[in-house]
Every structure is written in C-alpha cells, then in structure tokens.
Enzyme design. Sequence first.
Site, PDB file in Angstrom:
ATOM      1  N   ASP A 102       0.852  -1.207   0.000  1.00 33.13           N
ATOM      2  CA  ASP A 102       0.000   0.000   0.000  1.00 33.13           C
ATOM      3  C   ASP A 102       0.876   1.241   0.000  1.00 33.13           C
ATOM      4  O   ASP A 102       2.010   1.202   0.478  1.00 33.13           O
ATOM      5  CB  ASP A 102      -0.831   0.095   1.286  1.00 33.13           C
ATOM      6  CG  ASP A 102      -1.573  -1.169   1.593  1.00 33.13           C
ATOM      7  OD1 ASP A 102      -1.904  -1.881   0.645  1.00 33.13           O
ATOM      8  OD2 ASP A 102      -1.802  -1.418   2.795  1.00 33.13           O
TER       9      ASP A 102
HETATM   10  N1  URA Z   1      -0.969  -6.195   3.787  1.00 30.23           N
HETATM   11  C1  URA Z   1      -1.444  -4.942   3.837  1.00 30.23           C
HETATM   12  O1  URA Z   1      -2.430  -4.678   4.485  1.00 30.23           O
HETATM   13  N2  URA Z   1      -0.806  -4.000   3.149  1.00 30.23           N
HETATM   14  C2  URA Z   1       0.294  -4.220   2.408  1.00 30.23           C
HETATM   15  O2  URA Z   1       0.849  -3.296   1.817  1.00 30.23           O
HETATM   16  C3  URA Z   1       0.781  -5.537   2.373  1.00 30.23           C
HETATM   17  C4  URA Z   1       0.130  -6.511   3.065  1.00 30.23           C
END
Ligand code: URA
Length: 233
Positions: A102
């Site tokens: 993310d």
């Molecule tokens: N899980 C998440 O919630 N975000 C990420 O970026 C990777 C795994």
Amino acid sequence: MRLDRILSNRPRFSRRTASQVIADGKVTVDGKVCRDPRIDVSRFMSVSLENELLQQPDTAHYLMLNKPVGYLSATKDHNHRTVLDLIAPALRFDLHIGGRLDRASSGLLILTNDGVWSRRLTEPKVKIPKVYRVTTALPITDDSIARFAEGIWFAYEGLTTSPASLLRLSCDEALVTIYEGRYHQVKRMFHAVGNRVLTLHRQSMGDIRLDGMLEPGQSRKLTSDEIACNHSG
Ligand code: URA
C-alpha cells in the site's frame, strides 16, 4: 512459448517438421539438447537449431527496493509518485512489481521483468512466507494471536486465510508472517480482530530479505542466490 511453436513460427517449419527436428536432437535450449517439443521456453532462454540461433535470450532483471511510505506500488500514475520514480532510468526496463505494498506501507518491494519468476513469489497457492513488522492502534491480544493462527474469514473473497503467525514484540508491535498476499491482507486481518494497523513494513519474502543496507528509497540488484531461491521454489 512451447518449443515447437518457436520453430513453427518460422515459415520453413510446420508444427510436424518442427517436432521432428526437435525429436532428432537438433535443437538446444540454453545450450542443452531438448527433445520435448511441448516444453515451455521463456524469453530469457536461447534456442538454437544446430548452429543457428533461433531465439536470442532477453536479459532478465531483478531488483529489490526499500519502498518509502508515500510512493504508489505502480509503474505509472498521474497523481502520485510511483516506486519506479525511485529507480534509475537506465535500470527501469520493462519492470513490473512482484507483490505490491500500500502507499502508506514501506519495506521490501521486488521489481522484475520476469513474470514467471514473480508469479511464483506472489501466487497465494505457492505459500511463500512474507514477514511484516506492524504497529497497531490497540494492544495486540492473545485472542488475536489465536485468530491469526486459525485463519481469518475474508467474506469478499469467500475464503479463510492460511494460518498466519503473530509474534508480539511489545504490546502494540508485532512481526506478522502470512503465506498469501491478498489485497490489504494484514490490515484486513487486524481489522477483523478489532484492531487497526498504524505502520506496516515488509521485511522479507521467502529467502529475500531487506538486509538493513538499503535506506528508504534505495534499491539494488538481487544476488544470484536470491534469484535462485525463488527459481527452485
Ligand atoms: N498487507 C497490507 O495490508 N498491506 C500491504 O501493503 C501488504 C500486506
């Protein structure tokens, strides 16, 4: 692409004559005789017919980046900086991301032009462990540890996540190991147990680890051992 197809794409071979010259041992893949016309040959392999080079191998590129918070895991975007902006133009090639993070998350990100290799790293059914260091809004409970180990029901996908481990480092900090890599998986797992992730940093994917040498925003080529550990599964 199948080996016989690489030959039969040329006007002088039909599918049948292609299979025949392969069966006769006249075709080599990466320098080794291959008699199976159905074998899949990647674009990173050379194919020769006797001394004639039929397929020049493309060069495969494998990089790791220590993704900083605030960059989008994408190769192009009109509104946000992307992780590709952090890679020197001469190294960008036709890279894609193997296992996104993310925008608000940081840590290990893999960039490659080898789709077969990156799929093996990210496909849920392959079950490569991915380790994240998280901090949370509320204390991490024993019940959460048990729920992660049982697997958490994701109604949207209609599935239960594989058992995950939650190793508490302090009351609101933990190492989480998951074996899939579904959309926002770690955040959704904490949400399901009534908690909220504040920071999330990926430390490793299988045997590929951020080694502490890369500052946020820095990248390096993977070593041959790091590349090979995923080739062998
Ligand atoms: N899980 C998440 O919630 N975000 C990420 O970026 C990777 C795994």
